[in-house]
Design an enzyme around this catalytic site. Structure first.
Site, PDB file in Angstrom:
ATOM      1  N   GLY A   1      41.764  33.106  36.846  1.00 59.47           N
ATOM      2  CA  GLY A   1      42.681  34.235  36.137  1.00 59.47           C
ATOM      3  C   GLY A   1      43.465  34.916  36.966  1.00 59.47           C
TER       4      GLY A   1
ATOM      5  CG  ASN B   1      38.315  28.235  40.050  1.00 58.77           C
ATOM      6  OD1 ASN B   1      38.939  28.955  39.555  1.00 58.77           O
ATOM      7  ND2 ASN B   1      37.189  28.681  40.795  1.00 58.77           N
ATOM      8  CD  GLU B   2      40.484  28.688  34.891  1.00 63.66           C
ATOM      9  OE1 GLU B   2      40.985  27.644  35.617  1.00 63.66           O
ATOM     10  OE2 GLU B   2      41.206  29.820  34.842  1.00 63.66           O
TER      11      GLU B   2
ATOM     12  CG  LEU C   1      39.426  35.440  32.990  1.00 63.57           C
ATOM     13  CD1 LEU C   1      39.319  34.954  31.691  1.00 63.57           C
ATOM     14  CD2 LEU C   1      40.576  36.970  32.939  1.00 63.57           C
TER      15      LEU C   1
END
Ligand SMILES: CCCC/C=C/CC(=O)SCCNC(=O)CCNC(=O)[C@H](O)C(C)(C)COP(=O)(O)OP(=O)(O)OC[C@H]1O[C@@H](n2cnc3c(N)ncnc32)[C@H](O)[C@@H]1OP(=O)(O)O
Length: 338
Positions: free
Chosen positions: A159, A183-184, A114
């Site tokens: 994303g 990996n957020e 994103l």
């Protein structure tokens, strides 16, 4: 199965619903839209006005090669997501199209996930619109009736990894410099429950626990060993391998493959379809927090200034994102519930 079909036709799974109507013998171009009314659809033609999504249709095989083309890193911005949604709709409704290969036109990058700047310093209305567009792409790709193969020709964090996970089969270029994963948490944000479910459905619970909690990014070899991807090939052979693999998927009669796919993915899709508005509200509430904004700003700056690859926020930044922040977050409780 009758109930599944009924729900599909009622628009609960719009993409698959369109296809089941289309494939069930209708000769013309009559489809049901998500509210059940009929639409006339064009036969062909999906040029993207800005060329940010390149589509090469092989009419002989019915396979569309879709290349993301937003240098430098194919970040998924609101305009790109909007354009991608239009292209996916057109492919879905083209009765000659049976398969989709998703790849990137940007060297060494599949997608950076994103667009960070769509999640920073914007009014809540923007966050809301952006998140709806993210949801839309996931619904269209994960619920697509087309045989869908990801040809992952570069790094694919967050994303970007989600896009690949939506495919039926993932082939990755075997370059040790590429990484893939959700990996957020490393950015101080939390992958929503439907990101988690998509990963869970692919790699199982234990690997999901480890990789989501750590925000792990994997090399192609590691990703293969975890079944995050299905096959590795040399970069030069990626597209030919994807095309060959597509041949295997297209040997199966479409209706049988589509209904099978729907059976497997339906409950996961419904998890979001049944609470889209609540999910948007939760996202807006979470992303607009000062602590989360600071964390994202720090991360974006570190990418811009140092030109480094993924790394966690500094300890001072981490302090701003206390565990209390997450424990109180609706995202946290959503994850707990699902
Ligand atoms: C709260 C609810 C949950 C929300 C869910 C979010 C899921 C997400 O997808 S969040 C986004 C996570 N993405 C990342 O962590 C990827 C960050 N980027 C990278 O790791 C690297 O850029 C790369 C490995 C993809 C490529 O590395 P490379 O060395 O080739 O390029 P860079 O020099 O790092 O980047 C070039 C240029 O692009 C900008 N950029 C990179 N990623 C993003 C991004 N996701 N959004 C916007 N812009 C991005 C980077 O800052 C550089 O910009 P400048 O040229 O201006 O310096």
């Amino acid at each position: 199965m009758a109930a599944v079909l009924r729900k599909l036709i009622q628009g609960r799974l719009p993409a698959l619903a369109g296809v089941l109507c289309r494939r069930s013998g209708n000769e013309g171009h009559l489809f049901l839209n998500s509210s059940g009314s009929t639409l006339m659809q064009p036969r062909c033609g999906y040029s993207s006005p800005t060329e940010s999504v390149i589509v090469e249709m092989d009419k002989a095989t019915g396979v569309a090669l879709l290349k993301l083309n937003i240098p430098p890193v194919n970040s998924l911005s609101l305009p790109l997501l909007t354009e991608l949604a239009i292209v996916l709709d057109k492919l879905e409704m083209d009765k000659h199209c049976r398969g989709l290969i998703l790849t990137s036109a940007v060297p060494n990058i599949f997608s950076a996930g994103l667009n960070l700047f769509d999640m920073m310093d914007k009014p809540n209305e923007h966050y809301s619109e952006f998140w709806r567009a993210v949801q839309e792409i996931w619904i269209k790709l994960y619920g697509s009736s087309l045989a869908n193969i990801a040809a992952i020709n570069g790094s694919s964090p967050a994303g970007g990894c989600l896009l690949a996970l939506c495919s039926d089969y993932r082939i990755m270029a075997n370059n040790p410099h590429f990484t893939i994963g959700l990996n957020e948490t490393r950015l101080g944000i939390v992958a929503p429950f439907w990101f988690k479910d998509t990963l869970l459905n692919t790699v199982g619970k234990r690997t999901t626990e480890i990789s989501l909690n750590l925000g792990a990014l994997y090399s192609p070899t590691e990703a293969l060993s975890l079944h995050l991807v299905d096959r590795l090939v040399p970069e030069t052979q990626l597209l030919s391998a994807a095309t060959e693999e597509m041949g295997r998927w297209l040997q199966v009669p479409d209706h049988a493959r589509q209904i099978t796919k729907s059976m497997i993915r339906k409950s996961t899709l419904e998890g979001l379809l049944n609470q889209r508005e609540a999910d948007i509200k939760n996202f807006v509430e979470f992303i607009s927090r000062d602590s989360i904004q600071k964390s994202l700003q720090f991360y974006a700056q570190s990418l811009q200034k140092q030109k480094q690859h993924i790394h966690p926020p500094s300890s001072s930044c981490r302090q701003q994102i206390s565990s209390v922040t997450f424990a109180r977050s609706p995202w946290y409780s959503l994850i707990q519930r699902s």
